[in-house]
Design a protein around this motif. Structure first.
Motif, mmCIF file in Angstrom:
data_model
loop_
_atom_site.group_PDB
_atom_site.id
_atom_site.type_symbol
_atom_site.label_atom_id
_atom_site.label_comp_id
_atom_site.label_asym_id
_atom_site.label_seq_id
_atom_site.Cartn_x
_atom_site.Cartn_y
_atom_site.Cartn_z
ATOM 1 N N GLY A 63 0.803 -1.233 0.000
ATOM 2 C CA GLY A 63 0.000 0.000 0.000
ATOM 3 C C GLY A 63 0.829 1.272 0.000
ATOM 4 O O GLY A 63 0.284 2.372 0.017
ATOM 5 N N SER B 99 3.288 -0.109 -6.871
ATOM 6 C CA SER B 99 2.687 -0.454 -8.169
ATOM 7 C C SER B 99 2.220 0.791 -8.910
ATOM 8 O O SER B 99 2.443 0.922 -10.122
ATOM 9 N N THR B 100 1.583 1.698 -8.187
ATOM 10 C CA THR B 100 1.052 2.914 -8.811
ATOM 11 C C THR B 100 2.184 3.742 -9.406
ATOM 12 O O THR B 100 2.122 4.165 -10.575
HETATM 13 N N1 LIG Z 1 1.205 9.868 -3.013
HETATM 14 C C1 LIG Z 1 0.821 8.647 -3.371
HETATM 15 N N2 LIG Z 1 1.697 7.821 -3.964
HETATM 16 C C2 LIG Z 1 1.319 6.548 -4.306
HETATM 17 N N3 LIG Z 1 0.071 6.051 -4.101
HETATM 18 C C3 LIG Z 1 -0.834 6.845 -3.503
HETATM 19 C C4 LIG Z 1 -0.501 8.162 -3.110
HETATM 20 N N4 LIG Z 1 -1.575 8.710 -2.524
HETATM 21 C C5 LIG Z 1 -2.553 7.766 -2.562
HETATM 22 N N5 LIG Z 1 -2.115 6.650 -3.160
HETATM 23 C C6 LIG Z 1 -2.936 5.421 -3.338
HETATM 24 O O1 LIG Z 1 -2.380 4.417 -2.495
HETATM 25 C C7 LIG Z 1 -2.555 3.136 -3.081
HETATM 26 C C8 LIG Z 1 -1.202 2.457 -3.224
HETATM 27 O O2 LIG Z 1 -1.413 1.147 -3.703
HETATM 28 P P1 LIG Z 1 -0.343 0.385 -4.574
HETATM 29 O O3 LIG Z 1 0.218 1.270 -5.635
HETATM 30 O O4 LIG Z 1 -0.974 -0.906 -4.983
HETATM 31 O O5 LIG Z 1 0.816 0.142 -3.482
HETATM 32 P P2 LIG Z 1 1.792 -1.106 -3.334
HETATM 33 O O6 LIG Z 1 2.098 -1.621 -4.722
HETATM 34 O O7 LIG Z 1 3.002 -0.556 -2.628
HETATM 35 O O8 LIG Z 1 1.035 -2.100 -2.496
HETATM 36 C C9 LIG Z 1 -3.222 3.345 -4.445
HETATM 37 O O9 LIG Z 1 -4.610 3.153 -4.289
HETATM 38 C C10 LIG Z 1 -2.900 4.823 -4.739
HETATM 39 O O10 LIG Z 1 -3.870 5.424 -5.570
#
Ligand SMILES: Nc1ncnc2c1ncn2[C@@H]1O[C@H](COP(=O)(O)OP(=O)(O)O)[C@@H](O)[C@H]1O
Ligand SMILES: Nc1ncnc2c1ncn2[C@@H]1O[C@H](COP(=O)(O)OS(=O)(=O)O)[C@@H](OP(=O)(O)O)[C@H]1O
Length: 198
Positions: free
Chosen positions: A35, A39-40
């Motif tokens: 989280g 990935s994002t």
């Molecule tokens: N500043 C930010 N940077 C990255 N993601 C963010 C941010 N603010 C909110 N988010 C949200 O947080 C979540 C991160 O999830 P994800 O990208 O799947 O993380 P991970 O791959 O580390 O588990 C997404 O729903 C994204 O839209």
């Protein structure tokens, strides 16, 4: 382990493959809690690189665990094996001339260092997606923290399984006050400054 194995040196090498693509191959290794945004941000970075004519490949935890590493659990031992395989795969992709982006929790310093050790200097860029546990838990995009807190999921990183934060990553992305898009822009700019992309 079979010992009668000889490494084949091929005519076409990494430099030639990379030259054909007009880029410097490397691994952009994102590490952080579930989280945290790996990935994002990795997706946005890959899009930006592709828009700039770069040939990339994104390896993502959830996806790789469906296929290649579908046999692995979240025990410490299996996480080590997960990252070992990803590291070897990343090395092969770098050898093929690609810019590889990885998005794995990769909680242990020793395994991240293992990947670094497989590559040449400047080919491994460790990126700490430095989002605190409280923020990741607040986001909880897949509802996994809730399940971890209730005990439905065991060995969950940050709750019931350790995360060793990088001590000296090449790049740190600070979640506070910057959007995922801004983090991807920061990453792109810093890769440029390091001379990894032109
Ligand atoms: N500043 C930010 N940077 C990255 N993601 C963010 C941010 N603010 C909110 N988010 C949200 O947080 C979540 C991160 O999830 P994800 O990208 O799947 O993380 P991970 O791959 O580390 O588990 C997404 O729903 C994204 O839209
Ligand atoms: N117990 C437990 N702990 C951590 N994560 C869990 C667990 N169970 C399932 N998931 C989901 O698996 C994704 C993490 O896989 P990784 O391969 O990146 O993990 S690791 O590097 O081997 O630690 C992780 O994805 P991200 O949220 O994108 O990090 C989770 O969606």
């Amino acid at each position: 382990m079979e010992n009668n194995i000889v490494w084949h040196q091929h005519e076409v090498d990494k430099r030639r493959r990379a030259d054909a693509k007009g880029q410097k191959p490397c691994v952009v290794w994102l590490t952080g809690l579930s989280g945290s945004g790996k990935s994002t941000i990795a997706n946005l970075l890959e899009k930006k690189l592709a828009d700039n004519g770069k040939h990339t490949y994104l390896l993502d935890g959830d996806n790789v665990r469906h296929g290649l590493n579908g046999d692995l659990t979240f025990s410490d031992k299996d996480r080590v094996e997960n990252i070992r395989r990803i590291s070897e795969l990343s090395k092969l992709f770098v050898d093929s001339g690609l810019i590889v982006i990885t998005a794995f929790i990769s909680p242990f310093k020793s395994e991240r260092d293992y990947c670094r050790s497989l590559l040449e200097q400047n080919e491994f860029v460790e990126v700490f997606v430095d989002t605190p546990l409280a923020e990741c838990e607040k986001r909880d995009p897949k509802g996994l923290y809730q399940k971890a807190r209730s005990g439905e999921i065991t060995d969950f990183t940050g709750i019931s399984s350790p995360y060793e934060a990088p001590e000296s990553p090449e790049i740190t992305l600070d979640f506070s006050g910057q959007s995922a898009q801004e983090s991807a822009e920061q990453l792109f700019t810093q890769l440029k400054q390091k001379g990894l992309i032109d």
